[in-house]
Motif scaffolding. Sequence first.
Motif, PDB file in Angstrom:
ATOM      1  N   SER A  66       0.848  -1.191   0.000  1.00 38.46           N
ATOM      2  CA  SER A  66       0.000   0.000   0.000  1.00 38.46           C
ATOM      3  C   SER A  66       0.882   1.239   0.000  1.00 38.46           C
ATOM      4  O   SER A  66       1.999   1.221   0.526  1.00 38.46           O
ATOM      5  CB  SER A  66      -0.923   0.015   1.219  1.00 38.46           C
ATOM      6  OG  SER A  66      -0.176   0.055   2.415  1.00 38.46           O
ATOM      7  N   CYS A  67       0.359   2.297  -0.598  1.00 44.39           N
ATOM      8  CA  CYS A  67       1.115   3.544  -0.727  1.00 44.39           C
ATOM      9  C   CYS A  67       0.195   4.716  -0.425  1.00 44.39           C
ATOM     10  O   CYS A  67      -0.971   4.734  -0.847  1.00 44.39           O
ATOM     11  CB  CYS A  67       1.678   3.658  -2.147  1.00 44.39           C
ATOM     12  SG  CYS A  67       2.647   5.162  -2.448  1.00 44.39           S
ATOM     13  N   SER A  68       0.712   5.696   0.326  1.00 44.65           N
ATOM     14  CA  SER A  68      -0.055   6.904   0.615  1.00 44.65           C
ATOM     15  C   SER A  68       0.919   8.054   0.823  1.00 44.65           C
ATOM     16  O   SER A  68       2.095   7.851   1.149  1.00 44.65           O
ATOM     17  CB  SER A  68      -0.925   6.711   1.871  1.00 44.65           C
ATOM     18  OG  SER A  68      -0.115   6.402   2.994  1.00 44.65           O
ATOM     19  N   GLY A  69       0.427   9.282   0.621  1.00 48.86           N
ATOM     20  CA  GLY A  69       1.275  10.451   0.854  1.00 48.86           C
ATOM     21  C   GLY A  69       0.985  11.576  -0.114  1.00 48.86           C
ATOM     22  O   GLY A  69      -0.024  11.570  -0.832  1.00 48.86           O
ATOM     23  N   THR A  70       1.919  12.536  -0.147  1.00 48.34           N
ATOM     24  CA  THR A  70       1.715  13.770  -0.901  1.00 48.34           C
ATOM     25  C   THR A  70       3.013  14.184  -1.579  1.00 48.34           C
ATOM     26  O   THR A  70       4.100  14.048  -1.009  1.00 48.34           O
ATOM     27  CB  THR A  70       1.250  14.908   0.031  1.00 48.34           C
ATOM     28  OG1 THR A  70       0.096  14.479   0.748  1.00 48.34           O
ATOM     29  CG2 THR A  70       0.909  16.161  -0.761  1.00 48.34           C
ATOM     30  N   ILE A  71       2.884  14.703  -2.807  1.00 44.46           N
ATOM     31  CA  ILE A  71       4.009  15.337  -3.513  1.00 44.46           C
ATOM     32  C   ILE A  71       3.527  16.714  -3.940  1.00 44.46           C
ATOM     33  O   ILE A  71       2.492  16.854  -4.593  1.00 44.46           O
ATOM     34  CB  ILE A  71       4.439  14.526  -4.746  1.00 44.46           C
ATOM     35  CG1 ILE A  71       4.818  13.090  -4.345  1.00 44.46           C
ATOM     36  CG2 ILE A  71       5.620  15.195  -5.448  1.00 44.46           C
ATOM     37  CD1 ILE A  71       5.135  12.195  -5.532  1.00 44.46           C
ATOM     38  N   ASP A  77      11.209  22.311  -7.402  1.00 46.76           N
ATOM     39  CA  ASP A  77      11.914  21.478  -6.432  1.00 46.76           C
ATOM     40  C   ASP A  77      10.865  20.865  -5.503  1.00 46.76           C
ATOM     41  O   ASP A  77      10.327  21.546  -4.633  1.00 46.76           O
ATOM     42  CB  ASP A  77      12.905  22.351  -5.647  1.00 46.76           C
ATOM     43  CG  ASP A  77      13.768  21.533  -4.710  1.00 46.76           C
ATOM     44  OD1 ASP A  77      13.689  20.289  -4.754  1.00 46.76           O
ATOM     45  OD2 ASP A  77      14.518  22.125  -3.911  1.00 46.76           O
ATOM     46  N   PRO A  78      10.543  19.591  -5.679  1.00 51.08           N
ATOM     47  CA  PRO A  78       9.354  19.059  -5.005  1.00 51.08           C
ATOM     48  C   PRO A  78       9.536  18.855  -3.507  1.00 51.08           C
ATOM     49  O   PRO A  78      10.639  18.647  -3.004  1.00 51.08           O
ATOM     50  CB  PRO A  78       9.124  17.728  -5.716  1.00 51.08           C
ATOM     51  CG  PRO A  78      10.481  17.322  -6.179  1.00 51.08           C
ATOM     52  CD  PRO A  78      11.200  18.590  -6.532  1.00 51.08           C
ATOM     53  N   GLU A  79       8.397  18.895  -2.820  1.00 56.74           N
ATOM     54  CA  GLU A  79       8.310  18.501  -1.418  1.00 56.74           C
ATOM     55  C   GLU A  79       7.564  17.167  -1.373  1.00 56.74           C
ATOM     56  O   GLU A  79       6.484  17.040  -1.963  1.00 56.74           O
ATOM     57  CB  GLU A  79       7.558  19.556  -0.611  1.00 56.74           C
ATOM     58  CG  GLU A  79       7.381  19.216   0.855  1.00 56.74           C
ATOM     59  CD  GLU A  79       6.572  20.258   1.586  1.00 56.74           C
ATOM     60  OE1 GLU A  79       6.110  19.965   2.704  1.00 56.74           O
ATOM     61  OE2 GLU A  79       6.375  21.369   1.034  1.00 56.74           O
ATOM     62  N   ILE A  80       8.139  16.183  -0.688  1.00 58.30           N
ATOM     63  CA  ILE A  80       7.636  14.818  -0.761  1.00 58.30           C
ATOM     64  C   ILE A  80       7.412  14.263   0.640  1.00 58.30           C
ATOM     65  O   ILE A  80       8.232  14.473   1.544  1.00 58.30           O
ATOM     66  CB  ILE A  80       8.622  13.900  -1.529  1.00 58.30           C
ATOM     67  CG1 ILE A  80       8.803  14.395  -2.967  1.00 58.30           C
ATOM     68  CG2 ILE A  80       8.165  12.447  -1.514  1.00 58.30           C
ATOM     69  CD1 ILE A  80       9.935  13.716  -3.706  1.00 58.30           C
ATOM     70  N   ASP A  81       6.314  13.562   0.805  1.00 66.81           N
ATOM     71  CA  ASP A  81       6.063  12.784   2.022  1.00 66.81           C
ATOM     72  C   ASP A  81       5.271  11.548   1.593  1.00 66.81           C
ATOM     73  O   ASP A  81       4.061  11.609   1.396  1.00 66.81           O
ATOM     74  CB  ASP A  81       5.279  13.609   3.045  1.00 66.81           C
ATOM     75  CG  ASP A  81       5.166  12.901   4.397  1.00 66.81           C
ATOM     76  OD1 ASP A  81       5.416  11.681   4.448  1.00 66.81           O
ATOM     77  OD2 ASP A  81       4.827  13.567   5.387  1.00 66.81           O
ATOM     78  N   HIS A 121       9.459   4.948   4.490  1.00 70.64           N
ATOM     79  CA  HIS A 121       8.948   6.319   4.595  1.00 70.64           C
ATOM     80  C   HIS A 121       9.985   7.263   3.989  1.00 70.64           C
ATOM     81  O   HIS A 121      11.120   7.332   4.467  1.00 70.64           O
ATOM     82  CB  HIS A 121       8.701   6.677   6.059  1.00 70.64           C
ATOM     83  CG  HIS A 121       7.932   7.945   6.239  1.00 70.64           C
ATOM     84  ND1 HIS A 121       7.729   8.549   7.452  1.00 70.64           N
ATOM     85  CD2 HIS A 121       7.303   8.757   5.328  1.00 70.64           C
ATOM     86  CE1 HIS A 121       7.029   9.641   7.303  1.00 70.64           C
ATOM     87  NE2 HIS A 121       6.753   9.791   6.020  1.00 70.64           N
ATOM     88  N   GLY A 122       9.595   7.958   2.916  1.00 71.73           N
ATOM     89  CA  GLY A 122      10.483   8.908   2.267  1.00 71.73           C
ATOM     90  C   GLY A 122       9.971  10.327   2.412  1.00 71.73           C
ATOM     91  O   GLY A 122       8.786  10.592   2.220  1.00 71.73           O
TER      92      GLY A 122
END
Length: 297
Positions: A66-71, A77-81, A121-122
């Motif tokens: 499973s995958c969840s989060g925000t880009i 210059d991206p912000e990633i979680d 977790h990245g």
Amino acid sequence: ANVRGRVLRRRGGREQIPLEIFLVDADLTYAGFPYPLKHAEGLIQVDGEEIRVRGVTARDGATVMSCSGTIRNLSGDPEIDLRIEAERLPLDARLKAAVGPEGRRLWDLFEPPGELDLVWHGRKQPGKELAHESRARCLGNQAKYRDLPLPVTDLRGEVFMEGGKFRLNHLIGKVKGGEVELHGVIEGDALSLHVDGTGLPMDDELKAALPPELSDILKNLNIAGTTSFNAGLIFRKDVRQVDLVCRLSKGSIGTDIRLEDVEGTVTLTGYAGADSQYIGFMNFTHALLWGKRLTDL
């Protein structure tokens, strides 16, 4: 996928097209953790410069991911979680390619087969590199550390990774009918490891798996029997340090004066490098010498 979108435009402004992408049976791979997710289902929302991943789930045989989060800030210059969780993930070439150079170094040290549960977790802030951490839970795996080549089976416990640092958290497994527990830290070429063993036979295979200098001492003393031990290992590029406490049961020491039915302790501390030295003592509660019982030797 099924896609639903809207076209929004204020007078004098730019058009915006927020999309909701409902994955039905899709394959996707995130570049930061390039493990392919097969047959994925779930929701991905695209709104201008932001992507939100909402509970995307993929299945591949017995593996569930499973995958969840925000880009955010996609074009700059991206912000990633992002967070990826996997159950019964096979330790195969796909995973080895995805874990990055630090993970592959650990992989090559232990050569692990089997399956595990994984949480990755990245996170990335603007102007910085992607930072990631992971927690792997062993599911009865087998492992063999390169510098202690003795197979450990039915291995259970957790391994934490943050950057290039790995922490082994009370891994428990079976060795030659006995039980071992490992915990410690591996970082680059340095290792600090504590190993507890219970009920292992002190035979030639066990001695051969130890650092050569320590193995030679035990072979020269011709120690045999069942052992439980505590070992502290510090391996660095310039030095290898070993602290060993062996508790013998029904053991023997085959020197010129042979001791039998030994119950006691052998303690050794050693440094192996350009100059090697091991020092220590033997302390027995009782033993047999020429058929006569000795105590407090």
